[in-house]
Structures are given as structure tokens and as C-alpha cells.
Design a protein around this motif. Structure first.
Motif, short mmCIF file in Angstrom:
data_model
loop_
_atom_site.label_atom_id
_atom_site.label_comp_id
_atom_site.label_asym_id
_atom_site.label_seq_id
_atom_site.Cartn_x
_atom_site.Cartn_y
_atom_site.Cartn_z
N GLN A 158 10.09 4.74 -4.73
CA GLN A 158 10.50 3.97 -3.55
C GLN A 158 11.35 2.79 -3.99
OE1 GLN A 158 7.47 1.95 -1.01
NE2 GLN A 158 8.56 2.88 0.71
N PHE A 170 7.38 5.96 8.59
CA PHE A 170 8.29 6.98 8.07
C PHE A 170 8.03 8.31 8.76
CE2 PHE A 170 9.95 4.77 4.40
CZ PHE A 170 8.96 3.87 4.05
N LYS A 180 0.83 -1.20 0.00
CA LYS A 180 0.00 0.00 0.00
C LYS A 180 0.86 1.25 0.00
CE LYS A 180 -3.84 -2.13 2.50
NZ LYS A 180 -4.74 -2.03 3.69
N GLY A 181 0.21 2.37 -0.24
CA GLY A 181 0.92 3.64 -0.16
C GLY A 181 1.02 4.11 1.27
N PRO A 182 1.94 5.05 1.54
CA PRO A 182 2.04 5.62 2.89
C PRO A 182 0.73 6.30 3.29
CG PRO A 182 3.98 6.16 1.58
CD PRO A 182 2.97 5.56 0.64
N LYS A 220 14.91 -0.72 -0.75
CA LYS A 220 15.15 -0.54 0.69
C LYS A 220 14.09 0.35 1.32
CE LYS A 220 20.09 -1.30 0.24
NZ LYS A 220 21.45 -0.76 0.42
N LYS A 221 13.01 0.59 0.59
CA LYS A 221 11.86 1.36 1.09
C LYS A 221 12.12 2.86 1.16
CE LYS A 221 8.96 -2.02 2.00
NZ LYS A 221 7.70 -2.15 1.23
N PHE A 222 13.25 3.31 0.62
CA PHE A 222 13.52 4.74 0.69
C PHE A 222 12.66 5.48 -0.32
CE2 PHE A 222 15.80 8.24 2.22
CZ PHE A 222 16.11 9.07 1.17
N LEU A 223 11.95 6.51 0.15
CA LEU A 223 11.06 7.32 -0.68
C LEU A 223 11.77 8.60 -1.09
CD1 LEU A 223 7.77 6.95 1.33
CD2 LEU A 223 7.87 6.70 -1.16
N ILE A 236 11.50 12.08 -3.60
CA ILE A 236 10.66 12.89 -4.47
C ILE A 236 11.31 13.03 -5.84
CG2 ILE A 236 11.68 15.11 -3.73
CD1 ILE A 236 8.78 16.26 -3.93
N PHE A 241 11.53 12.30 3.15
CA PHE A 241 11.21 11.16 3.99
C PHE A 241 12.47 10.53 4.57
CE2 PHE A 241 6.69 10.14 3.54
CZ PHE A 241 6.33 11.08 2.59
N ALA A 292 14.29 7.01 6.22
CA ALA A 292 14.42 5.66 5.67
C ALA A 292 13.37 4.70 6.19
CB ALA A 292 15.81 5.12 5.95
N PHE A 337 -1.38 9.69 -0.56
CA PHE A 337 -0.69 8.86 -1.54
C PHE A 337 -1.63 7.89 -2.25
CE2 PHE A 337 3.88 9.49 -1.16
CZ PHE A 337 3.97 10.21 0.01
N PHE A 385 5.09 6.14 -6.54
CA PHE A 385 3.90 6.62 -5.86
C PHE A 385 3.55 8.01 -6.34
CE2 PHE A 385 2.90 3.45 -2.77
CZ PHE A 385 4.10 2.83 -2.45
N TYR A 441 6.81 10.15 -6.40
CA TYR A 441 7.89 9.66 -5.57
C TYR A 441 8.31 8.29 -6.07
CZ TYR A 441 7.77 13.09 -1.76
OH TYR A 441 7.88 14.24 -1.01
N SER A 481 -1.78 4.07 -4.23
CA SER A 481 -1.36 2.76 -3.75
C SER A 481 -0.11 2.24 -4.45
CB SER A 481 -2.50 1.76 -3.91
OG SER A 481 -2.92 1.72 -5.26
#
Lengths: 113, 113
Positions: free
Chosen positions: B37, A89, A42-44, B40-43, B45, A103, A105, B104, B90, B35, B106
Motif C-alpha cells: 500500500q 475500498f 489497521k489492515g482492510p 496514496k493508499k493504493f493497494l 497485489i 483493489f 483507490a 488481512f 500487508f 500486498y 495489520s
């Protein structure tokens, strides 16, 4: 440079315990901070925000604390539930006239029954 | 439902292809974002548009081109796809101003093979 937070750590807690997730931000000019929750696939999702003229804000089972002196944010979750398991986050708005969120990590929260 | 919706949810394509991701919001927001991602889940922009005007353009290869036909839509076109473009993208939207959180979508999981 622009950076919030550290590498993705994992916080494991027992159901019913309180959780504290920490975040360091780097830009002392940031004036607005948000915590987001991201569940798998899912999105944040917005949880709670705080402006720089405050040091604490409470929501339903969540509290955000802001310490501008050491550029630190924390998210406290009371009575953690399995549904709270997600990646969390912190994000800072660095200002400059634009709504630009940087954001961190993220921290993975694992809630065990 | 009021939301940020993006399509497709999954996109698998070969290197060198050109692809587009679409985003629409019905929240009446003035500003939209893309964005990226990583694994490593880093978001991070990429772009932001305010009322169809590009206001944030981070260091992104010019193979990535956003287009906003109106303030409710922000599409992302990617030319000559590379393996390193594989990520979750995203879309988000917000009110104007610097103290508003984002909503956000999905996400679109792009896999380049």
C-alpha cells in the motif's frame, strides 16, 4: 488494464445521515466483489461481498448494489456513525482460476457529529 | 485469537540493507498474499501462494522474494532496499477458490532512509 475505482476522494457526512460510496470497475469478467473498510493504522476489514449473479445484498446497516451493465458498485451505509469514519475500498476478483483481488483507490469517509 | 499476524509492525532501515517481514495465519486458509500500500493508499497485489506454491507473481522487482515454509506462513524478504520501497506491506489469507474474501494482517510500515 486492471483498474478499479478512481483517485482517493473524500465523502463528508453528518452523523445519522446515509452514506453512499461509489466504485467503477473495469473488468467485465469479474465475478465477485467485496467492500473493505480500513481504519487508520489497521489492515482492510471485510464488510460485505456480492457475487456477479446478484444485484443487491444487504448486511447490518450496509447494502451493496452491483450494476454489471455499467460496471458500477456502490456501498450504502445507513445511519452513519463516527465509527464508520475510515477509507473504504471496493475490490473485484478478476477470476482466471485464482482468488486475485484488484483493489480500487479507495474513498475516505469522514463522519461529522 | 484467530488472525493473520505479521511482524514487525514498523521497520526503519537504511538504503541497501536486506530485511524480512514475517506473516502467519491460524485460520486454516490455503492461500496467502502480500500486498503493498503506497502513500496514496493504493493497494497492489505482489505475490500469492497456495499450499506453499507460488501462484501469483506480479511485476515486482526480483529484490523481493517471498518464501512459504508451510501453508500457514508467508514471509517476504527484500534485498538492497531502496527509498521507493517505503510503504505499508500487508499480508492476507483466504480460502481457496475465487469467491472468498481475504483476511488481512495489520500491516508492516517500512521506511527506507
Amino acid at each position: 488494464g486492471e483498474s478499479v475505482g478512481l483517485h482517493l476522494p473524500t465523502l463528508s457526512v453528518q452523523e445519522g445521515d446515509n452514506s453512499i460510496i461509489n466504485c467503477a470497475y473495469s473488468n467485465s469478467a469479474s465475478d465477485y466483489f467485496i467492500w473493505y473498510k480500513q481504519e487508520s493504522g489497521k489492515g482492510p476489514q471485510f464488510i460485505i461481498d456480492i457475487r456477479s449473479n446478484m444485484d443487491k445484498r444487504q448486511g447490518q446497516r450496509v447494502t451493496v448494489l452491483l450494476n454489471k451493465t455499467v460496471k458500477h458498485l456502490s456501498l450504502q451505509i445507513a445511519a452513519t456513525q463516527p465509527g464508520d469514519s475510515a477509507v473504504y475500498f471496493c475490490a473485484e476478483n478478476i477470476g482466471g482460476g485464482y482468488n486475485k483481488l484488484i483493489f480500487g483507490a479507495g474513498t475516505r469517509l469522514a463522519v461529522h457529529p | 485469537d484467530t488472525a493473520v499476524s505479521q511482524t514487525p509492525k514498523y521497520l526503519v532501515t537504511q538504503m541497501g540493507n536486506d530485511k524480512s517481514i514475517k506473516c502467519e495465519q491460524n485460520l486454516g486458509h490455503d492461500t496467502m498474499y502480500w500486498y503493498k500500500q503506497d502513500s496514496k493508499k493504493f493497494l497492489k497485489i505482489m505475490f500469492s501462494y497456495n499450499n506453499k506454491e507460488l501462484i501469483i507473481n506480479e511485476t515486482v522487482p526480483n529484490r523481493f522474494s517471498p518464501k512459504s515454509p508451510d501453508k500457514a506462513h508467508l514471509n517476504l524478504h527484500i534485498n538492497s532496499l531502496e527509498l521507493g520501497d517505503s510503504a505499508v506491506y500487508f499480508c492476507a489469507s483466504s480460502q481457496g477458490g475465487t469467491t472468498y474474501g481475504y483476511t488481512f494482517g495489520s500491516g508492516t510500515r517500512l521506511t527506507v532512509v
